[in-house]
Design an enzyme around this catalytic site. Structure first.
Site, PDB file in Angstrom:
ATOM      1  CB  SER A   1     -39.163  16.540  -1.527  1.00 43.89           C
ATOM      2  OG  SER A   1     -38.346  15.511  -1.290  1.00 43.89           O
ATOM      3  CG  HIS A   2     -38.758  21.177  -5.294  1.00 48.22           C
ATOM      4  ND1 HIS A   2     -38.764  21.952  -4.324  1.00 48.22           N
ATOM      5  CD2 HIS A   2     -37.514  20.828  -5.711  1.00 48.22           C
ATOM      6  CE1 HIS A   2     -37.466  22.338  -4.078  1.00 48.22           C
ATOM      7  NE2 HIS A   2     -36.790  21.805  -4.711  1.00 48.22           N
TER       8      HIS A   2
ATOM      9  CB  THR B   1     -33.059  18.697   1.338  1.00 53.19           C
ATOM     10  OG1 THR B   1     -32.890  17.780  -0.010  1.00 53.19           O
ATOM     11  CG2 THR B   1     -32.039  18.001   2.161  1.00 53.19           C
ATOM     12  CD  GLU B   2     -33.476  22.353  -2.792  1.00 56.70           C
ATOM     13  OE1 GLU B   2     -34.116  22.690  -3.618  1.00 56.70           O
ATOM     14  OE2 GLU B   2     -32.105  22.468  -2.839  1.00 56.70           O
ATOM     15  CG  LEU B   3     -41.529  19.039   2.129  1.00 59.59           C
ATOM     16  CD1 LEU B   3     -41.684  17.889   0.818  1.00 59.59           C
ATOM     17  CD2 LEU B   3     -41.737  18.348   3.486  1.00 59.59           C
TER      18      LEU B   3
END
Length: 120
Positions: free
Chosen positions: A19-20, A48-50
């Protein structure tokens, strides 16, 4: 793919949502519904990967919305922010994290804490 894999007996327990987000690609209005669609297939989901580029109230609201979306889906079992401080982020120029380059809490930090039931 998840439905197909499960139908063929492939063991799949969880799906992660990288989630970018930024102003050109904001948190989708159906983000929670998407989490739930996967959860309804019988898998846990995790964010993940926020990271969310921006600052101030807009960034804080976006972080809060993502956390609330996860909390609203019983099978959402985790949220991982993609870094600690903007200083070392791979997207540093977009100031996407919960702490600024000097490790000061940003409004987004307080918004996440509040969404989790704490006090910011």
């Amino acid at each position: 793919m998840v439905r197909d894999f499960k139908a063929r007996g492939v063991p799949i327990d969880c799906v992660g949502f990288q989630s970018h987000f930024n102003s050109a690609s904001p948190v989708p209005g159906d983000y929670q519904a998407n989490l739930k669609r996967f959860a309804d297939l019988g898998v846990d989901v995790q964010i993940t990967e926020l990271d969310i580029e921006g600052s101030g109230t807009a960034q804080a609201n976006s972080y809060s919305n993502v956390v609330k979306a996860c909390l609203a889906v019983s099978r959402c079992t985790g949220i991982t922010v993609w870094g600690v401080t903007d200083k070392y982020s791979w997207r540093a120029s977009g100031t996407p994290l919960l702490f600024d380059g000097n490790y000061n809490k940003k409004p987004a930090y307080n918004a996440v804490l509040t969404a989790l039931g704490g006090s910011g």
